[in-house]
Design a protein around this motif. Structure first.
Motif, PDB file in Angstrom:
ATOM      1  N   PRO A   1       1.315   2.790  -2.031  1.00  0.00           N
ATOM      2  CA  PRO A   1       0.137   2.085  -1.421  1.00  0.00           C
ATOM      3  C   PRO A   1       0.837   0.726  -0.701  1.00  0.00           C
ATOM      4  O   PRO A   1       0.334   0.340   0.434  1.00  0.00           O
ATOM      5  CB  PRO A   1      -0.652   1.772  -2.487  1.00  0.00           C
ATOM      6  N   THR A   2       1.889   0.410  -1.353  1.00  0.00           N
ATOM      7  CA  THR A   2       2.310  -1.081  -0.754  1.00  0.00           C
ATOM      8  C   THR A   2       3.927  -0.846  -0.543  1.00  0.00           C
ATOM      9  O   THR A   2       4.792  -2.028  -0.874  1.00  0.00           O
ATOM     10  CB  THR A   2       2.001  -2.115  -1.715  1.00  0.00           C
ATOM     11  N   GLU A   3       4.476   0.224  -0.172  1.00  0.00           N
ATOM     12  CA  GLU A   3       5.883   0.285   0.115  1.00  0.00           C
ATOM     13  C   GLU A   3       6.022   1.350   1.077  1.00  0.00           C
ATOM     14  O   GLU A   3       5.336   2.369   1.227  1.00  0.00           O
ATOM     15  CB  GLU A   3       6.694   0.859  -1.285  1.00  0.00           C
ATOM     16  N   THR A   4       6.727   1.157   2.123  1.00  0.00           N
ATOM     17  CA  THR A   4       6.964   1.867   3.316  1.00  0.00           C
ATOM     18  C   THR A   4       8.648   1.853   3.900  1.00  0.00           C
ATOM     19  O   THR A   4       9.141   0.790   3.643  1.00  0.00           O
ATOM     20  CB  THR A   4       6.468   1.074   4.718  1.00  0.00           C
ATOM     21  N   HIS A   5       9.287   2.951   3.972  1.00  0.00           N
ATOM     22  CA  HIS A   5      10.525   3.012   4.373  1.00  0.00           C
ATOM     23  C   HIS A   5      10.536   2.972   6.079  1.00  0.00           C
ATOM     24  O   HIS A   5       9.645   3.821   6.670  1.00  0.00           O
ATOM     25  CB  HIS A   5      11.067   4.263   3.877  1.00  0.00           C
TER      26      HIS A   5
ATOM     27  N   PHE B   1      11.863   4.035  16.050  1.00  0.00           N
ATOM     28  CA  PHE B   1      11.312   3.385  14.941  1.00  0.00           C
ATOM     29  C   PHE B   1      10.412   4.226  14.336  1.00  0.00           C
ATOM     30  O   PHE B   1       9.288   4.955  15.029  1.00  0.00           O
ATOM     31  CB  PHE B   1      10.867   1.993  15.287  1.00  0.00           C
ATOM     32  N   SER B   2      10.637   4.570  13.109  1.00  0.00           N
ATOM     33  CA  SER B   2       9.941   5.468  12.275  1.00  0.00           C
ATOM     34  C   SER B   2       9.411   4.847  10.877  1.00  0.00           C
ATOM     35  O   SER B   2      10.369   4.433  10.260  1.00  0.00           O
ATOM     36  CB  SER B   2      10.334   7.013  12.226  1.00  0.00           C
ATOM     37  N   ALA B   3       8.076   4.771  10.541  1.00  0.00           N
ATOM     38  CA  ALA B   3       7.580   4.159   9.404  1.00  0.00           C
ATOM     39  C   ALA B   3       7.284   5.228   8.476  1.00  0.00           C
ATOM     40  O   ALA B   3       6.129   6.252   8.830  1.00  0.00           O
ATOM     41  CB  ALA B   3       6.545   3.267   9.565  1.00  0.00           C
TER      42      ALA B   3
ATOM     43  N   MET C   1      12.903  12.937   4.888  1.00  0.00           N
ATOM     44  CA  MET C   1      11.637  12.866   3.988  1.00  0.00           C
ATOM     45  C   MET C   1      10.408  12.097   5.152  1.00  0.00           C
ATOM     46  O   MET C   1      10.724  11.487   5.793  1.00  0.00           O
ATOM     47  CB  MET C   1      12.112  11.754   3.043  1.00  0.00           C
ATOM     48  N   VAL C   2       9.462  12.758   4.600  1.00  0.00           N
ATOM     49  CA  VAL C   2       8.309  12.183   5.287  1.00  0.00           C
ATOM     50  C   VAL C   2       7.572  11.645   4.309  1.00  0.00           C
ATOM     51  O   VAL C   2       6.828  12.561   3.536  1.00  0.00           O
ATOM     52  CB  VAL C   2       7.537  13.418   6.042  1.00  0.00           C
ATOM     53  N   GLY C   3       7.558  10.603   3.967  1.00  0.00           N
ATOM     54  CA  GLY C   3       7.065   9.990   2.749  1.00  0.00           C
ATOM     55  C   GLY C   3       7.834  10.317   1.439  1.00  0.00           C
ATOM     56  O   GLY C   3       9.130  10.572   1.529  1.00  0.00           O
ATOM     57  N   LYS C   4       7.014  11.160   0.731  1.00  0.00           N
ATOM     58  CA  LYS C   4       7.773  12.025  -0.597  1.00  0.00           C
ATOM     59  C   LYS C   4       7.863  13.352   0.067  1.00  0.00           C
ATOM     60  O   LYS C   4       8.131  14.365  -0.925  1.00  0.00           O
ATOM     61  CB  LYS C   4       6.804  11.732  -1.815  1.00  0.00           C
TER      62      LYS C   4
END
Lengths: 411, 411, 411
Positions: C317-321, C310-312, C62-65
């Motif tokens: 808006p206020t959540e990151t994997h 490391f990949s974020a 996943m890249v974000g969603k």
């Protein structure tokens, strides 16, 4: 604040024969729009009158985030109300069912009679007019034991559907039924993805190995018999038993009786009746399944021994509650004539399989690479019919609003 | 981006004597508006100075999603700051309390003195001016041991309230108090539904059987004694003890001392004092309850043996955190003079009952059939007063913005 | 619908040398904008080719969603696709990896070949054109074993970076590596706060006591050696071993090899190699760390014995994997040459410490008292470089849109 022009543009961008543009599956405004334009205007199946056996019986349930209350009044008639106290708006009855001579809001004990009139409210002063504070009714129609509610002021036409449903469902004798089991699961998917999945069996052969044992998963279009000799023979037998069979449909509904797989009595894990006491005894209990579909949210399979009802209720743009209800003959005794685990197993498995399919569908539809793809003209006729109906209903709603606005401006 | 015109229209649609239009209870924009127009402009009760016993004591707490930090500085004065480091904005102190000679942000060790000035910041280079990077203060006022903060640049008038509160709360000797217990629960309801519930006892007789033992749940209006002879005698006795009793109020506050139920000493499960060491010894500890209410979020009951403070903090359109704080005499010894379980039982039960009521209220208010209903003129005077105050405050905020915009355009 | 003018105004309000305005850290529209303007336009590091060892190997992530699917095709080339079936959009492969001769969507069994072409789809009728329904590709580039994907139609220039990365990463022999461990944690903070935290070590001395044992946490700027004699000697030794060392950078990347702390072999709890079989044997395994940073989301530390990535990935808006991946030599045997607990301990601890720092940062940034503060010119050079890059990328995106709109209007 819904931007109706944007909704109109999204709908206009829908390509015939293809599933829907992305935003209609995951956008917050589109969700609010769906609730207003679709769930706020349509007839919705609410269960069966057998769930309200006597005056004072009530049934509280959610339509998405909208709480409703269905009540059997003192004369035995079924009524539906917004489940919101006319005092400060509290939920009056929590979701569930029961029996009570009056309807009392537990917050400040405002008490309504079974016809919805405000019966008692203490400490409201001499100027308070109880007659202005009855429960607000919503439309409800009962046909062959099935209940349909509508939030709109002017509901869609119902009479033709009522006639047809009476013919098709009547032999199931739902007035002699009882609710045997009910369960709700939550699916992380837009309600339309849940419904499209529920309207096609293109995925059933691999997705539902248990259902595929009894259900004719390869069937074309709206239970088209085509040149299937066995199916044709079945229909002839049904007609001889005076059971309706033709696949028919109206704007927002479909009815059909169809043959199950060879040597199959009912929709169950092994094809045998799960309930000894039959609801429909015609043809020795070999009556296939009578399927009712109601847009936007429901389908029902009535087999000789039980009735299964599926209802999808939107909760958020990407969350839907799916409720299953299983009905049996009122004289069937649990533990003797049936047991709940066996009764519920097939559709519980099937629904959980569908949950995973719908959730994966949502994850993929969220992709920036998503493009609406084409429906199978053979295997997804009813899914396409559903999205067509959705688009028409939504467009009509927008047109209706525009017309109303124009009228207002003239005045 | 809040649409102030829409908020103005919603407020304009509010009917006098009725609760609020639906969107004010569940809309995301209305929530942001409330935070800005109401919580951003009002005096908010932040607890008592006894929670900060010495220079270096600090108290970090949340006002909704806004973190604040209250500190007793080197001279013993109480100061309030935004709890956000001037470096990269990190929370400096987690919610809670403690004592420290300096205030150090744990992220990069920027260190502030107790007056908020930036004391030390390493590796910031020669051009860095510490004097420009002190903590940002917010207004704080302390009266009779109670602390009030305000986020506005120009807070509402405070002096008249301060005088009155001094008279009413002074005899409680909050400078000799300590915090004995604190708890926070989360309610899935809009903060205004939580507050309306907390401002009326129309629901108490059935909703709070335990509270109803000691609290005069049938009381009219703002603790109106009317022709209640026992209550009148109580007030005369209080006056003889030089305790203030009259029910008075300002724009955003109310004060009153009222009689508890017959033979009741305090607000407790059985009516007996829960703390042996009394805070207010007048009249042998029979002093009823002195109630303070602060709009938008708080009420306090001061009985002879303890003080209970209730504070509702908005978290989302349909979520509110309710914090209860229990104060006792500083010399009362836990396990000897009181125990926490007994001290907290009544309001803990009451708050959990209210949580269910408020959450059901929210569910019903979400109904498309919801219509604002009328307040009981006898039993919901203070709930109506609360929503009136809310509407006035909100309208004034919008008018103030409009005036400011007009001025700006002229310049 | 993103309001690009508002985004432009927010970006215009950013003060040089200071962190970002509040809304860019917590606003829902700003989040959507970031996904489109930043993640939708940039090269993103997707792991290493060693994760796809043979034709038919695939990697879904996943890249974000946004779900993507990386596949090694029949010729051994690496390809990347939107992980969304061209039928009804379903996710084709769940996040994870595996090997398969074809790519089959489990929903309706549409089957693609390893080059993305639609190979088979049943029941679609005679008019259906498979050639129009292949998987949609996204750009992918592989350099020195590292994989980079880009969602844009026209990706940013890549050749210069590829050359440099080849020189710096080549000696690590990533073609002979394997993935030894992977884990993902969720942080309640905006992705930019997560990244700013990951781009500076101003907080490391106190925030990461374990990392500080091996990592030179006091280093200035972009691994500036300045007058550190030991570090300078290290770099000379590296050059003698023909390893690149100079701290260099392009628009969206940085590369440098730097000395670890005295007597430290690798980034581990005790400074000793955690993997016996080395990936880079130069200078007896004393090669410091080769650091790669990729904006907007990634950094990599390559030490002699292992590689940490490391990949974020933004989720809301206020959540990151935050995903960590640990690579070792392909011949290193688990339980003999290394064990996973030791391998993962340092960065697992460090990431959990950073999670708390980033979450507190978010809580404080939400304060109405938040004002963007200045970066340390000594210790936060790379954090500032990151936000500068972010602002430039965002502004360029807006300018590009405006230019495109202008062109369209002319036509």
């Amino acid at each position: 604040m819904i931007d109706y022009r944007r909704m109109g543009a999204l709908l206009a961008g829908r390509r015939e024969g293809y599933c829907l543009p992305q935003a209609l599956y995951n956008d917050a405004d589109a969700f609010d729009f769906d609730m207003e334009a679709v769930f706020g205007t349509s007839w919705l199946m609410a269960g069966f009158t057998c769930e309200l056996p006597e005056p004072g019986s009530y049934l509280a349930q959610m339509v998405g985030k909208w709480p409703i209350l269905i009540v059997r009044d003192r004369k035995g008639e079924i009524r539906a109300f917004h489940n919101s106290c006319r005092h400060r708006g509290s939920l009056i009855c929590k979701p569930g069912s029961g029996t009570s001579p009056k309807i009392m809001c537990p917050y400040h004990r405002w008490t309504y009679d079974l016809e919805g009139g405000l019966f008692a409210a203490t400490r409201m002063g001499p100027d308070f007019d109880k007659s202005l504070h009855g429960l607000r009714q919503i439309h409800i129609e009962c046909v062959a034991g099935a209940m349909f509610v509508c939030f709109a002021e002017t509901p869609p036409p119902f009479a033709d559907f009522a006639n047809k449903l009476e013919s098709y469902l009547g032999p199931q004798r739902m007035d002699k039924a009882k609710l045997a089991f009910e369960s709700t699961i939550s699916e992380d998917a837009n309600w339309k993805l849940v419904m499209e999945n529920g309207r096609e069996c293109y995925h059933c052969a691999t997705g539902h190995p248990e259902l595929a044992r009894t259900f004719p998963v390869g069937m074309s279009k709206h239970f088209d018999v085509a040149d299937d000799e066995r199916a044709q023979t079945f229909l002839d037998t049904m007609k001889a038993s005076e059971l309706e069979t033709d696949a028919i449909e109206g704007d927002w509904w479909q009815l059909a009786r169809f043959a199950l797989n060879r040597n199959v009595e009912t929709l169950s894990m092994d094809g045998h009746h799960i309930v000894k006491k039959l609801m429909c005894e015609a043809n020795g209990g070999y009556v296939g399944s009578m399927r009712l579909a109601v847009d936007p949210h429901c389908f029902v399979h009535a087999t000789a021994d039980h009735v299964f009802m599926f209802s999808a209720m939107p909760v958020s743009p990407t969350e839907t509650h799916v409720t299953g209800k299983w009905y049996v003959h009122q004289d069937a005794i649990e533990g003797v004539d049936y047991n709940v685990d066996d009764l519920a197993e097939l559709w519980t498995r099937t629904n959980l399989q569908d949950k995973e399919l719908a959730e994966n569908n949502q994850l993929g539809v969220n992709s920036p690479g998503y493009l609406p793809g084409p429906y199978s003209p053979d295997a997804e006729t009813l899914a396409q019919r559903f999205t067509d109906w959705y688009c028409n209903t939504a467009r009509n709603f927008i047109a209706g609003r525009a017309a109303m606005d124009a009228t207002v401006h003239v005045d």
